[in-house]
Design a protein around this motif. Structure first.
Motif, mmCIF file in Angstrom:
data_model
loop_
_atom_site.group_PDB
_atom_site.id
_atom_site.type_symbol
_atom_site.label_atom_id
_atom_site.label_comp_id
_atom_site.label_asym_id
_atom_site.label_seq_id
_atom_site.Cartn_x
_atom_site.Cartn_y
_atom_site.Cartn_z
ATOM 1 N N GLN A 1 -20.052 5.191 -47.242
ATOM 2 C CA GLN A 1 -20.480 4.916 -45.876
ATOM 3 C C GLN A 1 -20.874 6.223 -45.189
ATOM 4 O OE1 GLN A 1 -17.554 2.663 -43.725
ATOM 5 N NE2 GLN A 1 -18.685 0.791 -44.244
ATOM 6 N N GLU B 1 -24.051 7.289 -46.450
ATOM 7 C CA GLU B 1 -25.130 6.498 -45.884
ATOM 8 C C GLU B 1 -25.419 6.892 -44.443
ATOM 9 O OE1 GLU B 1 -24.224 2.526 -47.065
ATOM 10 O OE2 GLU B 1 -25.617 2.763 -48.736
ATOM 11 N N ARG C 1 -34.681 2.757 -52.798
ATOM 12 C CA ARG C 1 -34.709 4.172 -52.389
ATOM 13 C C ARG C 1 -35.835 4.891 -53.136
ATOM 14 N NH1 ARG C 1 -28.736 4.018 -52.089
ATOM 15 N NH2 ARG C 1 -28.388 3.876 -49.846
ATOM 16 N N THR D 1 -29.992 -0.729 -45.370
ATOM 17 C CA THR D 1 -28.567 -0.392 -45.310
ATOM 18 C C THR D 1 -28.014 -0.670 -43.914
ATOM 19 O OG1 THR D 1 -29.045 1.355 -46.885
ATOM 20 C CG2 THR D 1 -26.903 1.434 -45.800
#
Ligand code: ADP
Length: 698
Positions: free
Chosen positions: A460, A463, A650, A668
């Motif tokens: 996370q 990200e 990606r 995302t």
């Protein structure tokens, strides 16, 4: 297999066995099948009636014989006694009549002889009387003299007797005068002898007759009744439910009309038919019962095996398992009271929540659970389950809610405190068996996901960093536009400040003009500051946060950042808001990033069309209740079909100098908000269409 099933046929066989050997019965059955059943020849039929009589010594024949004999004897005796009595009376009457006749005839003749004292004549007369039947003694006695004349004669002495004393009268000188007495004695001995003889004859003849008649009755009774009764008894004794015999038929000449025996036989045959039917039904019921029992046994065995399997699985599963039990008696009353939001109810009634919590107990745990909690043994974990929820009390609330709504499954990540003082992340999965009763146990599976949570947090973070990097790159792209955007109000501020200065340098400064210009300066400065604040927010690296936002507001803010870019590229941009759309729970900066990204991509795609020809529409929709959507459409060339599937991967890019991260970051972000993002070429403007949906937050 037949355990618990009544075994009537076998029992019946056991009863028959001692009396009737099996082969006999088989042969009997063989005969019966062809000719119908006939009883075996009885003694009387084989010409031995006396054996029948002898066999009947203990039977009703003998009792009948004795009864007939006794009854006949008594009747004979009574009748004989009556007969003898009547004969006795008759004989006594005869004697008396004779005595009377003597009394009528003899006194006159004897009086004559006595008057003349004629001894000889008197003796003749006395003897003639004595010769009469039954007269035993006669005497004549003179009366009225000192020395009376007595003439007497006696045959023999016996008792009892009938006597008669008759006066002997004589008319003397005109008057009747008794001159003597005639005494006569009659014996009953002959009467008695006669009666005895008569009695003997009657008794002997009657006795013989009675005996012969009784024997005859016995014989007839045996022929007509008892041998058939014996045959019926044998038939019944040999009756085998396994191999039912034919109908019972008596061996005799059929009577003109069915008699009592026929009725008995008919009744027996009917009874046998009914018994057969009942037996067959019973057998069918037995078979069904046996099947049922066998099935139950199989089921029980399967159940036991399943139970064993369950226990084996429970204790050997590589995940922590706990069997828990609670008391949810309260739920029906809450349902009846119309409580829907149990969470709100718990807020208003914390005591109810406490009661439910304290009722939960752990019955059983497996080895992995002991390991997970770092307990010494299972006993340390069983009992009240409060400890399980100390770190995540809200999870328990939601678990209660799921049970309240009748869900059999509940799954949530939570934290638990182990017995050695650590707090670990676990995935808690509750499973409840149907039907869900008040006390139905719950199986709780706990999977240690501490490592996974750590990795996820790291991911996370990565990200977030990527999104941040994406935003920085976006800002880089927009920098000229942003600088221009800021430059405009700053230029206005400088011009306004110059004007203010000019006004103030006049000999008579125009204060109202100055005030107006100052307000303008302030507004321009605020606008510049606003742009800087938003740009800083986009460039910032704060942790994602969730706020209730209107999607239309977020679109407006994003377009503000893009204002100069849009102007420079000469694109036409519409924002079609949906004023009734509910708010969403989202991170403002991240959503702005998505919208800016989609809009910049669209503008890049529109570049080949040339300035002033590009069109972009941003439309907010409510595709379903509880969902808010956004469409970004353009009139560009669209997306080649072969690229559609990998658009959000990606590093997928078709633009020179592009990094291929923009759409991946968008996906995302949208998915982290519980939404979906898709792309197609269905744009109403003719180019590409990007759509994302988000769950409403209210
Ligand atoms: P980048 O912009 O760095 O290429 P993106 O992830 O933002 O990365 O975009 C990936 C690719 O998606 C683009 O290279 C382009 O081919 C395609 N794309 C994105 N938006 C559009 C659009 N509106 N019309 C046509 N193609 C588009």
């Amino acid at each position: 297999m037949n355990r618990g099933v009544p075994d009537l046929p076998r029992r019946a066989k056991a009863t028959f066995a001692p009396d009737t050997p099996e082969p006999d019965r088989a042969s009997a059955a063989g005969t019966e099948r062809t000719d119908g059943w006939l009883p075996p020849a009885s003694a009387s039929e084989t010409g031995e009636p006396w054996r029948t009589v002898a066999g009947m010594r203990r039977g009703i024949g003998m009792r009948l014989l004795i009864s007939v004999l006794i009854f006949s004897s008594v009747i004979t005796l009574i009748m004989t006694a009556v007969q003898l009595y009547l004969d006795y009376r008759y004989d006594v009457e005869l004697i008396e009549r004779r005595l009377n006749e003597i009394g009528e005839g003899y006194p006159d003749i004897i009086g004559e002889s006595l008057w003349h004292l004629d001894h000889e004549q008197l003796r003749i007369e006395v003897e003639s009387i004595l010769k009469l039947p039954d007269i035993q003694a006669v005497s004549v006695r003179e009366t009225g003299t000192v020395n009376p004349l007595v003439i007497a004669d006696r045959r023999r002495q016996s008792t009892p007797v009938l006597t008669r004393e008759l006066p002997i009268n004589r008319v003397v000188e005109g008057t009747v005068k008794q001159i003597g007495t005639l005494y006569i004695e009659a014996a009953l001995t002959d009467v008695y002898r006669r009666l005895m003889g008569e009695a003997l004859i009657i008794l002997v003849s009657q006795g013989a007759k009675t005996f012969l008649v009784s024997l005859f009755i016995l014989f007839v009774f045996s022929r007509l009744v008892t041998r058939h009764l014996t045959a019926i008894a044998q038939f019944m004794r040999r009756y085998d439910f396994h191999r039912p015999a034919g109908a019972l038929v008596l061996k005799r000449r059929p009577p003109a009309a069915p008699d009592e025996l026929d009725q008995v036989v008919m009744s027996f045959n009917d009874l046998c038919t009914s018994l057969q039917l009942a037996y067959r039904n019973l057998q069918a019921a037995n078979d069904a019962l046996a099947q049922d029992v066998a099935m139950r046994i199989r089921k029980e065995e399967a159940l036991r095996e399943a139970e064993q399997r369950y226990r084996h699985l429970f204790h050997n599963m590589p995940i922590a398992l706990m069997q828990m039990r609670g008391n949810f008696d309260l739920f029906p009353a809450l349902h009846d009271a119309g409580v829907i939001d149990l969470n709100a109810y718990f807020d208003a009634h914390p005591d109810v929540l406490r009661r439910l919590m304290s009722a939960i107990t752990i019955d059983e745990v497996n080895a992995r659970a002991v390991e997970l909690f770092h307990a010494r043994d299972a006993a340390q974990l069983t009992g009240p389950a409060g400890r399980l929820w100390t770190e995540s009390p809200s999870t328990l609330r939601r678990a209660f809610e799921s049970r309240y709504h009748g869900d059999t499954r509940f799954e949530e990540e939570m934290k638990v405190a182990t017995l050695d003082g650590r707090v670990i992340d676990v995935l808690c999965m509750l499973s409840r068996a149907r039907p869900l009763g008040f006390h139905t146990p719950t199986l709780c599976a706990l999977i240690d996901i501490s490592e996974r949570v750590r990795t996820r947090d790291k991911l996370q973070q990565l990200e977030t960093d990527l999104a941040h990097a994406g935003r920085i790159s976006l800002l880089g792209e927009l920098m000229a536009s942003i600088a221009h955007e800021i430059n405009q109000p700053l230029g206005a501020v400088a011009a306004s400040a110059q004007a203010v200065q000019n006004w103030l340098n006049r000999p008579e400064p125009r204060l109202d003009e100055v005030r107006e210009l100052t307000a303008l300066t302030l507004a321009s400065a605020r606008r510049a500051s606003d742009i800087i604040v938003r740009t800083r927010a986009m460039a910032g690296k704060g942790a994602p946060r969730r706020d209730l936002l209107y999607l239309d507001e977020v679109i407006d803010e994003s377009l503000m950042l893009l204002g100069h870019e849009i102007q420079t590229r000469g694109a036409e941009v519409w924002h079609r808001p949906a004023p009734r759309a509910p708010r969403i729970m989202a991170d403002r900066t991240q959503l702005q990033q998505v919208i800016v990204n989609l809009a910049v991509n669209a503008m890049q795609a529109l570049a080949p069309l040339g300035s002033g020809n590009g069109k972009i529409a941003l439309t907010v929709t409510v595709p379903a209740s509880g969902t808010v959507g956004c469409m970004v459409e353009d009139n560009g060339p669209g997306i080649p079909a072969e690229n559609l599937a990998q658009l959000f991967n990606r590093f997928f890019t078709t633009s020179e100098g592009g990094m291929g991260l923009g759409l991946a970051i968008c996906r995302t972000i949208i998915e982290a908000h519980g939404g979906r993002i898709t792309a197609d070429n269905e744009s109403t403007l003719g180019g590409a269409r990007f759509m994302f949906t988000l769950p409403a937050g209210e």
